[in-house]
Design a protein around this motif. Structure first.
Motif, mmCIF file in Angstrom:
data_model
loop_
_atom_site.group_PDB
_atom_site.id
_atom_site.type_symbol
_atom_site.label_atom_id
_atom_site.label_comp_id
_atom_site.label_asym_id
_atom_site.label_seq_id
_atom_site.Cartn_x
_atom_site.Cartn_y
_atom_site.Cartn_z
ATOM 1 N N MET A 43 -33.709 -42.684 64.906
ATOM 2 C CA MET A 43 -34.994 -43.424 64.597
ATOM 3 C C MET A 43 -35.816 -42.855 63.279
ATOM 4 O O MET A 43 -35.989 -41.863 63.082
ATOM 5 C CB MET A 43 -35.890 -43.088 65.766
ATOM 6 N N SER A 44 -36.258 -43.903 62.729
ATOM 7 C CA SER A 44 -37.008 -43.690 61.374
ATOM 8 C C SER A 44 -38.542 -43.191 61.826
ATOM 9 O O SER A 44 -39.007 -43.434 63.135
ATOM 10 C CB SER A 44 -37.172 -44.886 60.815
ATOM 11 N N ALA A 45 -38.973 -42.867 60.779
ATOM 12 C CA ALA A 45 -40.432 -42.216 60.920
ATOM 13 C C ALA A 45 -41.361 -43.550 61.210
ATOM 14 O O ALA A 45 -42.388 -43.495 61.930
ATOM 15 C CB ALA A 45 -41.037 -41.639 59.840
ATOM 16 N N LEU A 48 -42.691 -42.209 77.908
ATOM 17 C CA LEU A 48 -41.542 -42.619 77.494
ATOM 18 C C LEU A 48 -41.584 -42.897 75.865
ATOM 19 O O LEU A 48 -40.894 -42.539 74.950
ATOM 20 C CB LEU A 48 -40.963 -43.705 78.013
ATOM 21 N N LEU A 49 -42.647 -43.742 75.518
ATOM 22 C CA LEU A 49 -43.007 -43.972 74.272
ATOM 23 C C LEU A 49 -43.040 -42.804 73.352
ATOM 24 O O LEU A 49 -42.812 -42.605 72.423
ATOM 25 C CB LEU A 49 -43.830 -45.054 74.184
ATOM 26 N N LEU A 76 -42.225 -38.365 69.502
ATOM 27 C CA LEU A 76 -41.965 -36.971 69.217
ATOM 28 C C LEU A 76 -40.690 -36.506 68.517
ATOM 29 O O LEU A 76 -40.478 -35.542 68.108
ATOM 30 C CB LEU A 76 -42.649 -36.348 70.269
ATOM 31 N N GLN A 77 -39.692 -37.387 68.845
ATOM 32 C CA GLN A 77 -38.458 -37.155 68.111
ATOM 33 C C GLN A 77 -38.403 -37.144 66.412
ATOM 34 O O GLN A 77 -37.553 -36.430 65.961
ATOM 35 C CB GLN A 77 -37.326 -38.043 68.765
ATOM 36 N N VAL A 78 -39.431 -37.762 66.069
ATOM 37 C CA VAL A 78 -39.118 -37.774 64.494
ATOM 38 C C VAL A 78 -40.591 -37.554 63.641
ATOM 39 O O VAL A 78 -40.627 -37.440 62.760
ATOM 40 C CB VAL A 78 -38.948 -39.261 64.057
ATOM 41 N N LEU A 79 -41.597 -37.558 64.610
ATOM 42 C CA LEU A 79 -43.089 -36.976 64.249
ATOM 43 C C LEU A 79 -43.445 -35.686 64.587
ATOM 44 O O LEU A 79 -43.099 -35.154 65.233
ATOM 45 C CB LEU A 79 -44.208 -37.880 64.557
ATOM 46 N N LEU A 108 -45.374 -32.857 65.942
ATOM 47 C CA LEU A 108 -46.033 -32.642 67.138
ATOM 48 C C LEU A 108 -47.409 -32.528 67.127
ATOM 49 O O LEU A 108 -48.131 -33.312 67.744
ATOM 50 C CB LEU A 108 -45.643 -31.178 67.788
ATOM 51 N N GLY A 109 -48.043 -31.699 66.384
ATOM 52 C CA GLY A 109 -49.612 -31.701 65.967
ATOM 53 C C GLY A 109 -50.329 -33.061 65.770
ATOM 54 O O GLY A 109 -51.257 -33.503 66.209
ATOM 55 N N THR A 110 -49.471 -33.419 64.729
ATOM 56 C CA THR A 110 -50.199 -34.654 64.042
ATOM 57 C C THR A 110 -50.042 -35.909 65.294
ATOM 58 O O THR A 110 -51.017 -36.577 65.460
ATOM 59 C CB THR A 110 -49.438 -35.294 62.709
ATOM 60 N N ALA A 111 -48.838 -36.119 65.771
ATOM 61 C CA ALA A 111 -48.481 -37.114 66.651
ATOM 62 C C ALA A 111 -49.387 -37.010 68.128
ATOM 63 O O ALA A 111 -49.965 -37.973 68.361
ATOM 64 C CB ALA A 111 -47.176 -37.261 67.180
ATOM 65 N N TYR A 112 -49.538 -35.865 68.490
ATOM 66 C CA TYR A 112 -50.424 -35.776 69.498
ATOM 67 C C TYR A 112 -51.815 -35.969 69.346
ATOM 68 O O TYR A 112 -52.716 -36.741 70.128
ATOM 69 C CB TYR A 112 -50.197 -34.178 70.371
#
Length: 107
Positions: A1-3, A48-49, A54-57, A59-63
């Motif tokens: 998956m892409s960013a 799920l989303l 989180l597979q490509v981003l 963790l801290g920023t994504a959350y």
């Protein structure tokens, strides 16, 4: 998956989180079974989303971005759908959350 797809999943997860919060409010403590069921489906979807994102981003920023989307969206929904107050202070602080999200996305 892409960013890019990761960011799309993250935004979709955040918006689904807002829909989940609205459904929870409408469920009124499980008194309305349709809304309760909808909230459970939305909960599974946003997890799920978020998991995909989180597979490509990072963790801290994504959350942080995900919780910010949820916070901003639920405050907006509360104001629009449930007549919650839209005071200058509330809107100012939501603006600060938005600034934080933009800052995290840009760094």
């Amino acid at each position: 998956m892409s960013a890019t797809l990761g960011w799309l999943c993250l935004v979709a997860s955040g918006l689904t989180d807002v829909a989940w919060a609205i459904a929870m409010k409408k469920a009124a403590g499980s008194a309305h079974h349709g809304w309760t069921f909808a909230s459970l489906v939305l909960l599974a979807l946003f997890v799920l989303l978020l998991t995909k994102a989180l597979q490509v981003l990072p963790l801290g920023t994504a959350y942080a971005v995900w919780t910010g989307i949820g916070a901003i969206g639920t405050v907006g929904a509360g104001i629009i759908l449930f007549g919650e107050p839209a005071t200058a202070a509330r809107l100012c602080f939501i603006g600060l959350v938005l600034a934080g999200i933009v800052g995290l996305k840009l760094t």
